[in-house]
Design a protein around this motif. Structure first.
Motif, PDB file in Angstrom:
ATOM      1  N   GLY A 265       1.079  -1.236  -0.252  1.00 58.91           N
ATOM      2  CA  GLY A 265       0.543   0.023   0.069  1.00 58.91           C
ATOM      3  C   GLY A 265       1.051   1.426  -0.230  1.00 58.91           C
ATOM      4  N   GLY A 266       1.725   1.267   0.799  1.00 62.51           N
ATOM      5  CA  GLY A 266       3.119   2.654   0.789  1.00 62.51           C
ATOM      6  C   GLY A 266       2.753   2.980   2.013  1.00 62.51           C
ATOM      7  N   LEU A 267       3.204   4.061   2.126  1.00 65.32           N
ATOM      8  CA  LEU A 267       3.284   5.067   3.067  1.00 65.32           C
ATOM      9  C   LEU A 267       2.439   6.488   2.574  1.00 65.32           C
ATOM     10  CD1 LEU A 267       4.245   6.831   5.656  1.00 65.32           C
ATOM     11  CD2 LEU A 267       6.460   6.996   4.719  1.00 65.32           C
ATOM     12  N   ASP A 268       2.582   7.215   1.499  1.00 73.34           N
ATOM     13  CA  ASP A 268       2.036   7.362   0.842  1.00 73.34           C
ATOM     14  C   ASP A 268       0.213   7.175   1.608  1.00 73.34           C
ATOM     15  OD1 ASP A 268       3.982   8.631  -0.135  1.00 73.34           O
ATOM     16  OD2 ASP A 268       3.888   7.416  -2.442  1.00 73.34           O
ATOM     17  N   ALA A 269      -0.417   5.884   1.109  1.00 72.32           N
ATOM     18  CA  ALA A 269      -1.735   5.815   1.433  1.00 72.32           C
ATOM     19  C   ALA A 269      -1.995   6.603   2.513  1.00 72.32           C
ATOM     20  CB  ALA A 269      -2.104   4.492   0.711  1.00 72.32           C
ATOM     21  N   VAL A 270      -1.085   5.111   3.743  1.00 75.54           N
ATOM     22  CA  VAL A 270      -1.328   6.143   4.691  1.00 75.54           C
ATOM     23  C   VAL A 270      -1.448   7.249   5.024  1.00 75.54           C
ATOM     24  CG1 VAL A 270      -0.348   4.765   6.808  1.00 75.54           C
ATOM     25  CG2 VAL A 270      -0.264   3.591   5.632  1.00 75.54           C
ATOM     26  N   VAL A 271      -0.434   7.980   5.053  1.00 70.91           N
ATOM     27  CA  VAL A 271      -0.320   9.652   5.667  1.00 70.91           C
ATOM     28  C   VAL A 271      -1.827  10.134   4.874  1.00 70.91           C
ATOM     29  CG1 VAL A 271       0.702  11.913   4.581  1.00 70.91           C
ATOM     30  CG2 VAL A 271       1.686  10.048   5.593  1.00 70.91           C
ATOM     31  N   MET A 272      -2.072   9.537   3.452  1.00 71.53           N
ATOM     32  CA  MET A 272      -4.027  10.610   2.776  1.00 71.53           C
ATOM     33  C   MET A 272      -4.578   9.627   3.508  1.00 71.53           C
ATOM     34  SD  MET A 272      -2.611  11.103  -0.830  1.00 71.53           S
ATOM     35  CE  MET A 272      -2.288   9.705  -1.561  1.00 71.53           C
TER      36      MET A 272
ATOM     37  N   LEU B 131       2.261  18.267   0.919  1.00 72.72           N
ATOM     38  CA  LEU B 131       1.624  18.177  -0.328  1.00 72.72           C
ATOM     39  C   LEU B 131       0.291  17.225  -0.072  1.00 72.72           C
ATOM     40  CD1 LEU B 131       0.291  19.066  -3.076  1.00 72.72           C
ATOM     41  CD2 LEU B 131       1.939  17.315  -4.238  1.00 72.72           C
ATOM     42  N   GLU B 132       0.473  15.740  -0.200  1.00 72.99           N
ATOM     43  CA  GLU B 132       0.157  14.410  -0.096  1.00 72.99           C
ATOM     44  C   GLU B 132      -1.381  14.660   1.754  1.00 72.99           C
ATOM     45  OE1 GLU B 132       2.533  11.509  -0.721  1.00 72.99           O
ATOM     46  OE2 GLU B 132       2.598  11.058   1.373  1.00 72.99           O
ATOM     47  N   GLY B 133      -1.133  15.470   3.117  1.00 73.12           N
ATOM     48  CA  GLY B 133      -2.184  16.216   3.599  1.00 73.12           C
ATOM     49  C   GLY B 133      -3.125  16.827   3.189  1.00 73.12           C
ATOM     50  N   TRP B 134      -2.245  17.858   2.476  1.00 68.52           N
ATOM     51  CA  TRP B 134      -3.719  19.111   2.040  1.00 68.52           C
ATOM     52  C   TRP B 134      -4.155  18.133   1.387  1.00 68.52           C
ATOM     53  CZ3 TRP B 134      -4.095  20.747  -2.656  1.00 68.52           C
ATOM     54  CH2 TRP B 134      -5.417  21.694  -3.255  1.00 68.52           C
ATOM     55  N   MET B 135      -3.998  17.204   0.288  1.00 70.57           N
ATOM     56  CA  MET B 135      -4.923  16.909  -0.920  1.00 70.57           C
ATOM     57  C   MET B 135      -5.684  15.887   0.055  1.00 70.57           C
ATOM     58  SD  MET B 135      -1.800  15.596  -3.651  1.00 70.57           S
ATOM     59  CE  MET B 135      -3.369  15.154  -4.855  1.00 70.57           C
ATOM     60  N   ALA B 136      -5.564  15.176   1.019  1.00 73.76           N
ATOM     61  CA  ALA B 136      -6.476  14.620   1.795  1.00 73.76           C
ATOM     62  C   ALA B 136      -6.752  15.173   2.475  1.00 73.76           C
ATOM     63  CB  ALA B 136      -5.789  13.970   2.758  1.00 73.76           C
ATOM     64  N   VAL B 137      -6.809  16.266   3.421  1.00 73.74           N
ATOM     65  CA  VAL B 137      -8.335  17.520   3.137  1.00 73.74           C
ATOM     66  C   VAL B 137      -8.629  18.381   2.445  1.00 73.74           C
ATOM     67  CG1 VAL B 137      -8.486  18.836   5.272  1.00 73.74           C
ATOM     68  CG2 VAL B 137      -6.840  18.031   5.429  1.00 73.74           C
ATOM     69  N   ARG B 138      -8.582  18.065   1.373  1.00 76.21           N
ATOM     70  CA  ARG B 138      -8.498  18.676   0.482  1.00 76.21           C
ATOM     71  C   ARG B 138     -10.264  18.136  -0.689  1.00 76.21           C
ATOM     72  NH1 ARG B 138     -12.076  20.777  -3.192  1.00 76.21           N
ATOM     73  NH2 ARG B 138     -11.504  22.489  -5.230  1.00 76.21           N
ATOM     74  N   TYR B 139      -9.376  17.026  -1.018  1.00 78.08           N
ATOM     75  CA  TYR B 139     -10.425  16.380  -2.326  1.00 78.08           C
ATOM     76  C   TYR B 139     -10.947  14.830  -1.221  1.00 78.08           C
ATOM     77  CZ  TYR B 139      -8.199  18.604  -4.896  1.00 78.08           C
ATOM     78  OH  TYR B 139      -7.330  19.176  -5.870  1.00 78.08           O
ATOM     79  N   GLY B 140     -10.621  14.470   0.452  1.00 73.05           N
ATOM     80  CA  GLY B 140     -10.999  13.497   1.171  1.00 73.05           C
ATOM     81  C   GLY B 140     -10.968  12.569   0.246  1.00 73.05           C
ATOM     82  N   GLU B 141     -12.075  10.988  -0.018  1.00 72.34           N
ATOM     83  CA  GLU B 141     -11.614  10.163  -0.095  1.00 72.34           C
ATOM     84  C   GLU B 141     -11.342   9.792  -1.450  1.00 72.34           C
ATOM     85  OE1 GLU B 141     -15.420   7.634   0.099  1.00 72.34           O
ATOM     86  OE2 GLU B 141     -15.288   7.965   2.599  1.00 72.34           O
ATOM     87  N   GLN B 142     -11.597  10.657  -2.409  1.00 66.74           N
ATOM     88  CA  GLN B 142     -10.842  10.598  -3.635  1.00 66.74           C
ATOM     89  C   GLN B 142      -9.652  11.219  -3.760  1.00 66.74           C
ATOM     90  OE1 GLN B 142     -12.345   9.671  -5.865  1.00 66.74           O
ATOM     91  NE2 GLN B 142     -14.200   9.345  -4.750  1.00 66.74           N
ATOM     92  N   ALA B 143      -8.799  11.564  -2.290  1.00 64.14           N
ATOM     93  CA  ALA B 143      -7.300  12.207  -2.899  1.00 64.14           C
ATOM     94  C   ALA B 143      -5.973  11.231  -2.808  1.00 64.14           C
ATOM     95  CB  ALA B 143      -6.471  12.191  -1.030  1.00 64.14           C
TER      96      ALA B 143
END
Length: 214
Positions: A42-49, A155-167
């Motif tokens: 899954g990778g670290l990126d997916a976990v952070v988001m 950037l990943e954290g911002w995208m998670a907050v901004r786009y939610g499940e679609q991040a």
């Protein structure tokens, strides 16, 4: 053999699930493992988001944990290169080693910074090992990784907050372009810095000639 690898994959997946349950401490551990040549499914990126989406208030903490874990985890391949690289270096002449060492001294930070923000698929781990082989200064190594990882995970954290499940899907779709844009920005900053340094050197030489003439 396939059963063996499936068993390993299953255990790594279970380990990841357990670590994710620990929140920020789990992110820190996953980041350390991922950077230290043991990536989890899954990778670290997916976990952070994912965690940032589930708890917006904790997003900065998750991002910070990922930055710290990834930065210090990169020391593992660096030290591997540093410890095993001496034998490989003996194959090259003193002159060649001196040239490569000089190149590392000049452009090491920029090279690591580019690798740290590059899109998935970039051969980042070999770059880390190479930095160890040619004995890049540790503080410059850590600084470059920390800056690059800060840009990426923030950037990943911002995208998670901004786009939610679609991040995650948005990140996967657009980060290659964003990553290349960030690399281009790093190169431009490098060229500007180099131009200003040369200009400053030229001004110093001119002032020195004028002083000598007087």
């Amino acid at each position: 053999m396939n059963v063996f690898f499936l068993s390993i994959g299953s255990k790594l997946k279970s380990l990841q699930v357990m670590l994710v349950g620990l929140g920020a401490f789990g992110v820190l551990a996953i980041a350390l493992l991922d950077a230290a040549l043991l990536p989890l499914p899954g990778g670290l990126d997916a976990v952070v988001m994912t965690l940032s989406h589930l708890n917006h208030a904790m997003m900065p903490v998750y991002v910070l944990a990922a930055i710290v874990g990834s930065t210090f985890g990169c020391l593992v391949p660096y030290w591997i290169g540093r410890k095993t690289g001496e034998a490989a270096l003996r194959r090259f002449s003193e002159e060649k080693r001196a040239k490569v060492s000089d190149w590392i001294d000049r452009y090491d930070l920029w090279s690591m910074l580019v690798g740290a923000v590059a899109p998935p698929g970039f051969p980042f781990k070999p770059l880390l090992v190479t930095a160890g082989v040619f004995r890049m200064k540790v503080w410059r190594f850590l600084l470059a990784i920390a800056i690059g990882r800060t840009i990426r995970f923030a950037l990943e954290g911002w995208m998670a907050v901004r786009y939610g499940e679609q991040a995650a899907s948005v990140f996967k779709q657009h980060y290659p372009k964003i990553g290349l844009g960030l690399i281009a920005a790093v190169v431009v900053i490098f060229l500007i810095n180099k131009f200003l340094s040369r200009r400053q050197e030229g001004d110093s030489l001119t002032e020195g000639d004028l002083s000598a003439a007087e």
